[in-house]
Each structure stands twice: as structure tokens, then as C-alpha cells.
Scaffold this motif. Structure first.
Motif, PDB file in Angstrom:
ATOM      1  N   PHE A  13       0.848  -1.190   0.000  1.00 58.78           N
ATOM      2  CA  PHE A  13       0.000   0.000   0.000  1.00 58.78           C
ATOM      3  C   PHE A  13       0.885   1.243   0.000  1.00 58.78           C
ATOM      4  CE2 PHE A  13      -3.157  -3.040   0.884  1.00 58.78           C
ATOM      5  CZ  PHE A  13      -4.395  -2.467   0.636  1.00 58.78           C
ATOM      6  N   ARG A  14       0.329   2.335  -0.448  1.00 66.92           N
ATOM      7  CA  ARG A  14       1.107   3.565  -0.603  1.00 66.92           C
ATOM      8  C   ARG A  14       1.235   4.283   0.742  1.00 66.92           C
ATOM      9  NH1 ARG A  14      -0.381   6.581  -6.026  1.00 66.92           N
ATOM     10  NH2 ARG A  14      -0.350   4.381  -6.635  1.00 66.92           N
ATOM     11  N   GLN A  20       2.875   1.952  -5.205  1.00 71.34           N
ATOM     12  CA  GLN A  20       2.049   0.841  -4.751  1.00 71.34           C
ATOM     13  C   GLN A  20       0.591   1.104  -5.128  1.00 71.34           C
ATOM     14  OE1 GLN A  20       4.092   2.710  -2.875  1.00 71.34           O
ATOM     15  NE2 GLN A  20       5.325   1.475  -1.470  1.00 71.34           N
ATOM     16  N   ILE A  21      -0.123   0.043  -5.501  1.00 75.66           N
ATOM     17  CA  ILE A  21      -1.497   0.229  -5.982  1.00 75.66           C
ATOM     18  C   ILE A  21      -2.514   0.298  -4.853  1.00 75.66           C
ATOM     19  CG2 ILE A  21      -0.976  -0.881  -8.184  1.00 75.66           C
ATOM     20  CD1 ILE A  21      -2.432  -3.376  -7.162  1.00 75.66           C
ATOM     21  N   GLY A  22      -2.123  -0.073  -3.634  1.00 75.65           N
ATOM     22  CA  GLY A  22      -3.073  -0.105  -2.531  1.00 75.65           C
ATOM     23  C   GLY A  22      -3.341   1.266  -1.942  1.00 75.65           C
ATOM     24  N   LYS A  62      -8.874   3.328   1.853  1.00 72.54           N
ATOM     25  CA  LYS A  62      -9.881   2.307   1.535  1.00 72.54           C
ATOM     26  C   LYS A  62      -9.677   1.061   2.396  1.00 72.54           C
ATOM     27  CE  LYS A  62     -10.768   3.534  -3.320  1.00 72.54           C
ATOM     28  NZ  LYS A  62     -10.661   3.058  -4.726  1.00 72.54           N
ATOM     29  N   ALA A  63      -8.410   0.694   2.594  1.00 70.22           N
ATOM     30  CA  ALA A  63      -8.117  -0.513   3.365  1.00 70.22           C
ATOM     31  C   ALA A  63      -8.599  -0.378   4.802  1.00 70.22           C
ATOM     32  CB  ALA A  63      -6.610  -0.792   3.339  1.00 70.22           C
ATOM     33  N   LEU A 104      -7.467 -10.408   4.385  1.00 71.68           N
ATOM     34  CA  LEU A 104      -6.458 -10.016   3.411  1.00 71.68           C
ATOM     35  C   LEU A 104      -6.912  -8.766   2.674  1.00 71.68           C
ATOM     36  CD1 LEU A 104      -6.157 -13.544   3.160  1.00 71.68           C
ATOM     37  CD2 LEU A 104      -4.118 -12.497   2.191  1.00 71.68           C
ATOM     38  N   LEU A 105      -5.953  -7.923   2.324  1.00 75.57           N
ATOM     39  CA  LEU A 105      -6.264  -6.655   1.680  1.00 75.57           C
ATOM     40  C   LEU A 105      -5.336  -6.435   0.484  1.00 75.57           C
ATOM     41  CD1 LEU A 105      -6.684  -4.412   4.852  1.00 75.57           C
ATOM     42  CD2 LEU A 105      -8.508  -5.053   3.260  1.00 75.57           C
TER      43      LEU A 105
END
Length: 299
Positions: free
Chosen positions: A196-197, A234-236, A240-241, A265-266
Motif C-alpha cells: 500500500f502507498r 504501490q497500488i493499494g 480504503k483498506a 487479506l487486503l
């Protein structure tokens, strides 16, 4: 996890819950603070130093700040937890988010690198949790959220040994806690995000080069470049997570009507990599199953 606690994800919760979130200064922690406050719950946001989270102080009447270093040791953390409980009289959700990421080739970093990594990610997490559990047991309810990682499933990656193994240890601890704590009506959610970013990985700062071995020069250079190239791409989406995590804990939104998952899982990469690892293991059992099952005593 084999265990499924008495709660389902959509179990109605009291109108306001108190969350204690470690590592709230950036990344997932900062995103989670905002997501929880948006649902009307209360937050005790913690950081090793208050300075990085001072900007949060004026954002909500439901927010309090607490200096908490997860590596301070058992006794110090027990005292801090009493201080935290005194703020609103209880802690309903403990989020073990604080962590560090130390990259490096294992022969170069050796046990010093691994110990440095485990001090925060494993021992710090366990000390914070055991400091909080007496209060949750007295309440006869609670939720422990553990931030693991997809990296525990992808340790066949150069430079990831210390970090990935620390997260694998965290996964094992969370699984054990899920069965030990069920009798006290305490749930455990093991969150396993992929890339994730966030600011967790800054290659120049996180990669151990204190003991360079000439034989690894090319490998190390390529590895450093590989991590640097991914940083910031990173695409995450961490917002949102963490909104999805709040859904699960509160039994709302995407979690409404679903049973308590235990695992969460995320990210698309987590989906891909966990499926790939499971296939590696089932393929091994298919290929070597006759040997695997042949080594017990004869009946």
C-alpha cells in the motif's frame, strides 16, 4: 484460523466504541484514526512521540493522544495501558499497527538485523497486547486487530527475510490468541495487507548495508533499485483498506451479514500471492504425498 468466535461480523455493537491505535502518526494508523472517527467511535491515538500526531489533536472531541513506545517493556506498557483505560473507562478495540520494516540480505545483516526487526514487530506487539488483555477480560469482551502482512507469504524474496519472518511470527501469535481468548469473548482479526502507498518502506533508510559482503554486491544493488522503483507506486489505497477494517470490526458496510472472518487479506497482490503460495504447498503434497505420509510408525 480454525476458531470462529461467538460474534459474527454483523454483531450489533454499542453506540460508541473506544479504539486504541498504535503507530498512529502515518500510514495505516493515520488512515484508521480518520476512518474510526468518521463512524462516531472514540480513538486513543498513540505514537512513540507525541510530536508527529499533534496535528490530530484538534480534529475531533472523540480523539485523545497518548505517547506510547511499543518497545518500552512489559511493566512500562502496563502502566501506559492503565492510563489509556482511564481516559474513557474502557478499551474495546486494540489495533496493533505500530511496526517497522528492515530490509537486507540475511548473511550481511545477521541476527542483529533480525533482532532489531522483531523488537518492534513481534515483542512490542505482544507486550502491548498482554498489557491490554486484563482490561478486556474484565469487560468480558473486546477485539484485537493485528496488522500482519502479505510478506509473510512471500519470503522467497531477496532482502525480505527479517521483515517477512517477523510478520510470519505475528501471524502465528494472532492465530494462537484467537483460540486462547475466545473464552473471554475477545475476538482477533489478523489483517494481511499487500503493498500500500504508505511510508513504511523507504529503501535508503530501511535497507541494512552495515556489513557489505563483496559476493553480494550485484545482488544488493539490484535489490535496492527494485525496492526504490516500487516506492510511491504501490497500488493499494490505505484509506480504503482501513475503512474496510472498520467495516469488519463494526459489522457494517461490506461486512454486514457476514461471519467474523478471523483473517482479513487486503489488496489484489495479497489475493494473488496467497493463492500462489497455497498452490505451491498443495502441489508439493500431491507430488510427495506418498513420502509425506510414509514416515509414521506402522499401525
Amino acid at each position: 484460523m480454525v476458531h470462529r468466535p461467538v460474534h459474527s461480523a454483523n454483531t450489533p455493537m454499542s453506540s460508541t466504541r473506544v479504539w486504541l491505535i498504535t503507530g498512529a502518526s502515518s500510514g495505516f494508523g493515520c488512515s484508521l484514526v480518520s476512518a474510526v472517527l468518521a463512524r462516531g467511535d472514540r480513538v486513543i491515538a498513540t505514537s512513540r512521540s507525541l510530536q508527529p500526531i499533534q496535528n490530530l489533536e484538534a480534529t475531533s472531541d472523540n480523539l485523545r493522544l497518548l505517547e506510547l513506545d511499543v518497545t518500552a517493556g512489559e511493566e512500562a506498557l502496563k502502566s501506559k495501558m492503565k492510563e489509556a483505560v482511564a481516559i474513557w473507562g474502557r478499551i474495546d478495540v486494540l489495533v496493533n499497527n505500530a511496526g517497522s520494516c528492515h530490509l537486507g540480505i540475511l548473511e550481511e545483516g545477521g541476527s542483529a538485523l533480525v533482532r532489531r526487526q522483531y523488537e518492534v514487530n513481534v515483542f512490542g506487539l505482544l507486550d502491548v497486547t498482554t498489557a491490554c488483555l486484563p482490561h478486556m477480560r474484565a469487560q468480558n469482551e473486546g477485539t484485537i486487530v493485528v496488522l500482519g502482512s502479505r510478506s509473510a507469504w512471500t519470503c522467497e524474496t531477496i532482502g525480505l527475510g527479517a521483515y517477512g519472518s517477523s510478520k510470519a511470527a505475528v501471524h502465528a501469535l494472532a492465530e494462537t490468541m484467537s483460540v486462547e481468548l475466545a473464552q473471554f469473548n475477545i475476538r482477533v482479526l489478523l489483517v494481511q495487507p499487500s503493498a500500500f502507498r504508505t511510508k513504511m518502506v523507504r529503501t535508503a533508510d530501511n535497507y541494512d548495508t552495515s556489513n557489505p559482503i563483496e559476493a553480494y554486491d550485484g545482488t544488493r544493488e539490484d535489490n535496492l533499485k527494485s525496492y526504490a522503483d516500487r516506492d510511491g507506486k504501490q497500488i493499494g489505497d490505505p484509506d480504503k483498506a482501513m475503512d474496510a477494517v472498520v467495516d469488519v470490526v463494526r459489522g457494517e458496510g461490506a461486512a454486514r451479514g457476514k461471519p467474523w472472518p478471523g483473517y482479513f487479506l487486503l489488496g489484489k497482490e495479497a489475493d494473488r500471492d496467497v493463492r500462489a503460495k497455497c498452490k505451491i504447498m498443495t502441489d508439493h503434497l500431491d507430488e510427495w504425498g506418498d513420502v509425506v505420509k510414509s514416515v509414521d510408525f506402522d499401525s
